[in-house]
Scaffold this motif. Sequence first.
Motif, PDB file in Angstrom:
ATOM      1  N   LEU A   1      18.529  38.109 -43.030  1.00  0.00           N
ATOM      2  CA  LEU A   1      18.387  38.300 -41.593  1.00  0.00           C
ATOM      3  C   LEU A   1      16.914  38.123 -41.233  1.00  0.00           C
ATOM      4  O   LEU A   1      16.045  38.761 -41.794  1.00  0.00           O
ATOM      5  N   THR A   2      16.638  37.228 -40.328  1.00  0.00           N
ATOM      6  CA  THR A   2      15.277  37.009 -39.865  1.00  0.00           C
ATOM      7  C   THR A   2      15.155  37.492 -38.434  1.00  0.00           C
ATOM      8  O   THR A   2      16.144  37.777 -37.767  1.00  0.00           O
ATOM      9  N   LEU A   3      13.917  37.577 -37.956  1.00  0.00           N
ATOM     10  CA  LEU A   3      13.704  38.019 -36.578  1.00  0.00           C
ATOM     11  C   LEU A   3      14.237  37.008 -35.580  1.00  0.00           C
ATOM     12  O   LEU A   3      14.505  37.328 -34.433  1.00  0.00           O
ATOM     13  N   ASP A   4      14.401  35.760 -36.012  1.00  0.00           N
ATOM     14  CA  ASP A   4      14.979  34.753 -35.128  1.00  0.00           C
ATOM     15  C   ASP A   4      16.453  35.028 -34.869  1.00  0.00           C
ATOM     16  O   ASP A   4      17.021  34.514 -33.916  1.00  0.00           O
ATOM     17  N   SER A   5      17.066  35.825 -35.732  1.00  0.00           N
ATOM     18  CA  SER A   5      18.494  36.076 -35.588  1.00  0.00           C
ATOM     19  C   SER A   5      18.805  37.384 -34.866  1.00  0.00           C
ATOM     20  O   SER A   5      19.905  37.894 -34.972  1.00  0.00           O
ATOM     21  N   VAL A   6      17.846  37.934 -34.147  1.00  0.00           N
ATOM     22  CA  VAL A   6      18.098  39.131 -33.343  1.00  0.00           C
ATOM     23  C   VAL A   6      18.951  38.716 -32.151  1.00  0.00           C
ATOM     24  O   VAL A   6      18.593  37.825 -31.382  1.00  0.00           O
ATOM     25  N   ILE A   7      20.088  39.356 -32.027  1.00  0.00           N
ATOM     26  CA  ILE A   7      21.006  39.022 -30.939  1.00  0.00           C
ATOM     27  C   ILE A   7      20.633  39.851 -29.716  1.00  0.00           C
ATOM     28  O   ILE A   7      20.549  41.077 -29.805  1.00  0.00           O
ATOM     29  N   PRO A   8      20.402  39.198 -28.585  1.00  0.00           N
ATOM     30  CA  PRO A   8      19.949  39.920 -27.385  1.00  0.00           C
ATOM     31  C   PRO A   8      21.084  40.680 -26.695  1.00  0.00           C
ATOM     32  O   PRO A   8      21.542  40.309 -25.623  1.00  0.00           O
ATOM     33  N   THR A   9      21.531  41.758 -27.340  1.00  0.00           N
ATOM     34  CA  THR A   9      22.580  42.591 -26.749  1.00  0.00           C
ATOM     35  C   THR A   9      21.998  43.381 -25.579  1.00  0.00           C
ATOM     36  O   THR A   9      20.777  43.407 -25.372  1.00  0.00           O
ATOM     37  N   VAL A  10      22.847  44.057 -24.843  1.00  0.00           N
ATOM     38  CA  VAL A  10      22.391  44.903 -23.731  1.00  0.00           C
ATOM     39  C   VAL A  10      21.418  45.954 -24.252  1.00  0.00           C
ATOM     40  O   VAL A  10      20.375  46.204 -23.655  1.00  0.00           O
TER      41      VAL A  10
ATOM     42  N   VAL B   1       5.683  56.143 -29.389  1.00  0.00           N
ATOM     43  CA  VAL B   1       6.543  56.645 -30.450  1.00  0.00           C
ATOM     44  C   VAL B   1       7.968  56.238 -30.104  1.00  0.00           C
ATOM     45  O   VAL B   1       8.445  56.506 -29.004  1.00  0.00           O
ATOM     46  N   LEU B   2       8.629  55.596 -31.036  1.00  0.00           N
ATOM     47  CA  LEU B   2      10.020  55.187 -30.870  1.00  0.00           C
ATOM     48  C   LEU B   2      10.861  56.123 -31.737  1.00  0.00           C
ATOM     49  O   LEU B   2      10.666  56.189 -32.950  1.00  0.00           O
ATOM     50  N   VAL B   3      11.768  56.868 -31.097  1.00  0.00           N
ATOM     51  CA  VAL B   3      12.543  57.900 -31.777  1.00  0.00           C
ATOM     52  C   VAL B   3      14.018  57.527 -31.776  1.00  0.00           C
ATOM     53  O   VAL B   3      14.530  57.025 -30.765  1.00  0.00           O
ATOM     54  N   GLY B   4      14.684  57.784 -32.892  1.00  0.00           N
ATOM     55  CA  GLY B   4      16.120  57.551 -32.976  1.00  0.00           C
ATOM     56  C   GLY B   4      16.624  57.890 -34.359  1.00  0.00           C
ATOM     57  O   GLY B   4      15.840  58.051 -35.288  1.00  0.00           O
ATOM     58  N   PRO B   5      17.942  57.991 -34.499  1.00  0.00           N
ATOM     59  CA  PRO B   5      18.505  58.326 -35.809  1.00  0.00           C
ATOM     60  C   PRO B   5      18.293  57.202 -36.819  1.00  0.00           C
ATOM     61  O   PRO B   5      18.056  56.047 -36.454  1.00  0.00           O
ATOM     62  N   GLU B   6      18.395  57.563 -38.077  1.00  0.00           N
ATOM     63  CA  GLU B   6      18.241  56.586 -39.156  1.00  0.00           C
ATOM     64  C   GLU B   6      19.249  55.454 -38.995  1.00  0.00           C
ATOM     65  O   GLU B   6      20.423  55.677 -38.704  1.00  0.00           O
ATOM     66  N   GLY B   7      18.759  54.212 -39.131  1.00  0.00           N
ATOM     67  CA  GLY B   7      19.641  53.054 -39.092  1.00  0.00           C
ATOM     68  C   GLY B   7      19.981  52.540 -37.709  1.00  0.00           C
ATOM     69  O   GLY B   7      20.825  51.661 -37.566  1.00  0.00           O
ATOM     70  N   CYS B   8      19.304  53.040 -36.671  1.00  0.00           N
ATOM     71  CA  CYS B   8      19.663  52.611 -35.305  1.00  0.00           C
ATOM     72  C   CYS B   8      18.937  51.341 -34.864  1.00  0.00           C
ATOM     73  O   CYS B   8      19.217  50.818 -33.789  1.00  0.00           O
ATOM     74  N   GLY B   9      17.997  50.834 -35.675  1.00  0.00           N
ATOM     75  CA  GLY B   9      17.335  49.574 -35.346  1.00  0.00           C
ATOM     76  C   GLY B   9      15.908  49.699 -34.848  1.00  0.00           C
ATOM     77  O   GLY B   9      15.371  48.753 -34.278  1.00  0.00           O
ATOM     78  N   LYS B  10      15.261  50.834 -35.063  1.00  0.00           N
ATOM     79  CA  LYS B  10      13.874  51.012 -34.603  1.00  0.00           C
ATOM     80  C   LYS B  10      12.943  49.986 -35.253  1.00  0.00           C
ATOM     81  O   LYS B  10      12.144  49.354 -34.570  1.00  0.00           O
ATOM     82  N   ASN B  11      13.058  49.800 -36.558  1.00  0.00           N
ATOM     83  CA  ASN B  11      12.222  48.846 -37.274  1.00  0.00           C
ATOM     84  C   ASN B  11      12.444  47.433 -36.744  1.00  0.00           C
ATOM     85  O   ASN B  11      11.490  46.697 -36.473  1.00  0.00           O
ATOM     86  N   MET B  12      13.695  47.042 -36.566  1.00  0.00           N
ATOM     87  CA  MET B  12      14.024  45.703 -36.086  1.00  0.00           C
ATOM     88  C   MET B  12      13.444  45.465 -34.692  1.00  0.00           C
ATOM     89  O   MET B  12      12.858  44.419 -34.433  1.00  0.00           O
ATOM     90  N   ILE B  13      13.588  46.425 -33.802  1.00  0.00           N
ATOM     91  CA  ILE B  13      13.132  46.234 -32.426  1.00  0.00           C
ATOM     92  C   ILE B  13      11.603  46.178 -32.361  1.00  0.00           C
ATOM     93  O   ILE B  13      11.036  45.384 -31.604  1.00  0.00           O
ATOM     94  N   ILE B  14      10.911  46.974 -33.166  1.00  0.00           N
ATOM     95  CA  ILE B  14       9.442  46.933 -33.197  1.00  0.00           C
ATOM     96  C   ILE B  14       8.971  45.584 -33.737  1.00  0.00           C
ATOM     97  O   ILE B  14       8.104  44.931 -33.160  1.00  0.00           O
ATOM     98  N   ARG B  15       9.529  45.162 -34.848  1.00  0.00           N
ATOM     99  CA  ARG B  15       9.133  43.876 -35.432  1.00  0.00           C
ATOM    100  C   ARG B  15       9.449  42.719 -34.486  1.00  0.00           C
ATOM    101  O   ARG B  15       8.655  41.791 -34.346  1.00  0.00           O
ATOM    102  N   HIS B  16      10.588  42.784 -33.818  1.00  0.00           N
ATOM    103  CA  HIS B  16      10.962  41.739 -32.863  1.00  0.00           C
ATOM    104  C   HIS B  16       9.986  41.721 -31.682  1.00  0.00           C
ATOM    105  O   HIS B  16       9.534  40.647 -31.265  1.00  0.00           O
ATOM    106  N   ALA B  17       9.647  42.886 -31.157  1.00  0.00           N
ATOM    107  CA  ALA B  17       8.738  42.962 -30.005  1.00  0.00           C
ATOM    108  C   ALA B  17       7.371  42.365 -30.335  1.00  0.00           C
ATOM    109  O   ALA B  17       6.808  41.599 -29.540  1.00  0.00           O
ATOM    110  N   PHE B  18       6.843  42.687 -31.500  1.00  0.00           N
ATOM    111  CA  PHE B  18       5.501  42.207 -31.837  1.00  0.00           C
ATOM    112  C   PHE B  18       5.506  40.801 -32.432  1.00  0.00           C
ATOM    113  O   PHE B  18       4.474  40.131 -32.434  1.00  0.00           O
TER     114      PHE B  18
END
Length: 107
Positions: A1-10, A30-47
């Motif tokens: 899975l690469t950052l190019d494959s982030v699906i722009p869901t709602v 600070v981005l808060v959420g339960p484990e596995g909710c996608g915090k890492n993916m969304i931060i990496r995608h944003a930057f």
Amino acid sequence: LTLDSVIPTVSVNRSMAMMQTWVDNMEPFVLVGPEGCGKNMIIRHAFSQRRSTSIATLNCNAQTTATDVVAKIAQACSLFSAPEGRVYRPRDSERLVLYLKDLNLPK
């Protein structure tokens, strides 16, 4: 899975819109959420959409200290002399994002 494959869901679009001002202004947040909710993916995608910005990740735990933070910055940066004194500048980009992963804050 690469950052190019982030699906722009709602949910992804909502998270990106919420963070956009902070990312654009390079403000801390600070981005808060339960484990596995996608915090890492969304931060990496944003930057990843910002040119000349790199991310240095520090995996935190109960033993993480300020020395660990400084060591991570020193690993990702080079030390330069400037009129203000000695400063760290990112090696591979103009800006460095220090991502403190798994930072547990007391409730």
